[in-house]
Design a protein around this motif. Structure first.
Motif, PDB file in Angstrom:
ATOM      1  N   TYR A  62      21.345   9.573  -9.831  1.00 39.82           N
ATOM      2  CA  TYR A  62      21.677   9.729  -8.413  1.00 39.82           C
ATOM      3  C   TYR A  62      23.148  10.070  -8.361  1.00 39.82           C
ATOM      4  N   GLU A  63      23.459  11.296  -8.076  1.00 43.97           N
ATOM      5  CA  GLU A  63      24.842  11.761  -8.153  1.00 43.97           C
ATOM      6  C   GLU A  63      25.256  12.456  -6.861  1.00 43.97           C
ATOM      7  N   ALA A  64      26.324  11.962  -6.261  1.00 43.14           N
ATOM      8  CA  ALA A  64      26.881  12.609  -5.074  1.00 43.14           C
ATOM      9  C   ALA A  64      27.618  13.868  -5.506  1.00 43.14           C
ATOM     10  N   LEU A  65      27.341  14.972  -4.834  1.00 41.55           N
ATOM     11  CA  LEU A  65      27.994  16.249  -5.139  1.00 41.55           C
ATOM     12  C   LEU A  65      29.129  16.539  -4.165  1.00 41.55           C
ATOM     13  N   ALA A  66      28.948  16.108  -2.928  1.00 46.13           N
ATOM     14  CA  ALA A  66      29.961  16.312  -1.884  1.00 46.13           C
ATOM     15  C   ALA A  66      29.757  15.244  -0.826  1.00 46.13           C
ATOM     16  N   ARG A  67      30.869  14.748  -0.262  1.00 42.71           N
ATOM     17  CA  ARG A  67      30.763  13.722   0.781  1.00 42.71           C
ATOM     18  C   ARG A  67      31.912  13.849   1.761  1.00 42.71           C
ATOM     19  N   GLU A  68      31.603  13.520   2.988  1.00 43.87           N
ATOM     20  CA  GLU A  68      32.601  13.448   4.058  1.00 43.87           C
ATOM     21  C   GLU A  68      32.367  12.134   4.794  1.00 43.87           C
ATOM     22  N   VAL A  69      33.432  11.396   5.036  1.00 47.38           N
ATOM     23  CA  VAL A  69      33.324  10.096   5.700  1.00 47.38           C
ATOM     24  C   VAL A  69      33.888  10.195   7.110  1.00 47.38           C
ATOM     25  N   ARG A  70      33.196   9.536   8.036  1.00 50.11           N
ATOM     26  CA  ARG A  70      33.687   9.401   9.411  1.00 50.11           C
ATOM     27  C   ARG A  70      33.510   7.955   9.834  1.00 50.11           C
ATOM     28  N   GLN A  71      34.428   7.488  10.624  1.00 49.71           N
ATOM     29  CA  GLN A  71      34.374   6.134  11.170  1.00 49.71           C
ATOM     30  C   GLN A  71      34.094   6.228  12.662  1.00 49.71           C
ATOM     31  N   GLU A  72      33.130   5.446  13.122  1.00 53.72           N
ATOM     32  CA  GLU A  72      32.796   5.377  14.543  1.00 53.72           C
ATOM     33  C   GLU A  72      32.684   3.901  14.906  1.00 53.72           C
ATOM     34  N   ILE A  98      20.472  16.809   1.163  1.00 54.25           N
ATOM     35  CA  ILE A  98      21.543  16.597   2.135  1.00 54.25           C
ATOM     36  C   ILE A  98      21.215  15.255   2.796  1.00 54.25           C
ATOM     37  N   TYR A  99      22.235  14.396   2.969  1.00 51.04           N
ATOM     38  CA  TYR A  99      21.932  13.076   3.519  1.00 51.04           C
ATOM     39  C   TYR A  99      23.001  12.607   4.493  1.00 51.04           C
ATOM     40  N   THR A 100      22.578  11.654   5.297  1.00 53.83           N
ATOM     41  CA  THR A 100      23.470  10.889   6.157  1.00 53.83           C
ATOM     42  C   THR A 100      23.235   9.422   5.848  1.00 53.83           C
ATOM     43  N   ALA A 101      24.289   8.711   5.518  1.00 48.47           N
ATOM     44  CA  ALA A 101      24.225   7.270   5.272  1.00 48.47           C
ATOM     45  C   ALA A 101      25.073   6.584   6.334  1.00 48.47           C
ATOM     46  N   VAL A 102      24.521   5.546   6.933  1.00 51.57           N
ATOM     47  CA  VAL A 102      25.228   4.785   7.962  1.00 51.57           C
ATOM     48  C   VAL A 102      25.439   3.374   7.431  1.00 51.57           C
ATOM     49  N   TYR A 103      26.693   2.966   7.406  1.00 50.21           N
ATOM     50  CA  TYR A 103      27.063   1.634   6.932  1.00 50.21           C
ATOM     51  C   TYR A 103      27.570   0.808   8.104  1.00 50.21           C
ATOM     52  N   ARG A 104      27.109  -0.435   8.178  1.00 47.85           N
ATOM     53  CA  ARG A 104      27.625  -1.379   9.160  1.00 47.85           C
ATOM     54  C   ARG A 104      28.919  -1.940   8.592  1.00 47.85           C
ATOM     55  N   GLY A 105      29.964  -1.960   9.412  1.00 45.99           N
ATOM     56  CA  GLY A 105      31.312  -2.295   8.972  1.00 45.99           C
ATOM     57  C   GLY A 105      31.559  -3.719   8.558  1.00 45.99           C
ATOM     58  N   GLY A 106      32.831  -3.990   8.385  1.00 48.54           N
ATOM     59  CA  GLY A 106      33.266  -5.294   7.932  1.00 48.54           C
ATOM     60  C   GLY A 106      33.872  -5.190   6.544  1.00 48.54           C
ATOM     61  N   ALA A 107      34.247  -6.337   6.001  1.00 50.10           N
ATOM     62  CA  ALA A 107      34.856  -6.357   4.667  1.00 50.10           C
ATOM     63  C   ALA A 107      33.854  -5.939   3.597  1.00 50.10           C
ATOM     64  N   GLU A 108      32.576  -6.193   3.846  1.00 44.34           N
ATOM     65  CA  GLU A 108      31.507  -5.852   2.908  1.00 44.34           C
ATOM     66  C   GLU A 108      30.503  -4.938   3.611  1.00 44.34           C
ATOM     67  N   PRO A 109      30.800  -3.632   3.724  1.00 43.82           N
ATOM     68  CA  PRO A 109      29.876  -2.735   4.430  1.00 43.82           C
ATOM     69  C   PRO A 109      28.500  -2.726   3.774  1.00 43.82           C
ATOM     70  N   ARG A 110      27.458  -2.698   4.607  1.00 46.35           N
ATOM     71  CA  ARG A 110      26.080  -2.682   4.123  1.00 46.35           C
ATOM     72  C   ARG A 110      25.364  -1.466   4.684  1.00 46.35           C
ATOM     73  N   LEU A 111      24.527  -0.851   3.849  1.00 47.23           N
ATOM     74  CA  LEU A 111      23.772   0.321   4.276  1.00 47.23           C
ATOM     75  C   LEU A 111      22.783  -0.078   5.355  1.00 47.23           C
ATOM     76  N   LEU A 112      22.900   0.539   6.510  1.00 47.91           N
ATOM     77  CA  LEU A 112      22.032   0.280   7.647  1.00 47.91           C
ATOM     78  C   LEU A 112      20.940   1.343   7.754  1.00 47.91           C
ATOM     79  N   ALA A 113      21.321   2.602   7.491  1.00 55.68           N
ATOM     80  CA  ALA A 113      20.360   3.701   7.623  1.00 55.68           C
ATOM     81  C   ALA A 113      20.684   4.809   6.631  1.00 55.68           C
ATOM     82  N   TRP A 114      19.642   5.444   6.147  1.00 54.31           N
ATOM     83  CA  TRP A 114      19.739   6.584   5.230  1.00 54.31           C
ATOM     84  C   TRP A 114      18.709   7.596   5.681  1.00 54.31           C
TER      85      TRP A 114
END
Length: 126
Positions: A62-72, A98-114
């Motif tokens: 499982y290898e990421a080839l390209a990524r862009e991060v946004r904070q909301e 192509i994917y979208t991963a959504v992480y719930r914030g905090g000190a220990e972000p957790r994957l909420l949606a993929w």
């Protein structure tokens, strides 16, 4: 949650998927996960982990080839492209997605949606 923290968390999750490290995945994934695979299958956390535990699904790469991060607000979003090799009872699959991963914030972000879709660019290799 900074961009580097989020990408490090995602890399840790990819490594845990390949290693079949269920304890780490349990820590990195939100209990209310919604995981949409590139074939359209939708799973929650329990089903995702069950398939790894049973060997029904094994991630070999499982290898990421390209990524862009946004904070909301308290959410971190990763828009990316990845290649994966997955073994299932029906055989091995190699895919670029192509994917979208959504992480719930905090000190220990957790994957909420993929949510992933197959990329128009074919995966290279045999």
């Amino acid at each position: 949650m900074g961009d580097a923290t989020l990408l490090a968390r995602e890399d840790e999750r990819f490594r845990a998927m390949i290693a079949g490290d269920l304890a780490t995945l349990d820590r990195l994934i939100a209990d209310d996960l919604r995981f949409v695979h590139s074939n359209g299958a939708v799973e929650g956390k329990a089903e995702f982990l069950r398939k790894l535990r049973s060997g029904e699904r094994r991630y070999r790469r499982y290898e990421a080839l390209a990524r862009e991060v946004r904070q909301e607000g308290t959410l971190g979003l990763v828009f990316g492209e990845a290649e994966a090799e997955i073994e299932r009872p029906g055989g091995s699959v190699r895919a670029r997605m192509i994917y979208t991963a959504v992480y719930r914030g905090g000190a220990e972000p957790r994957l909420l949606a993929w949510h992933s879709v197959k990329s128009p660019a074919p995966a290279e290799g045999p």
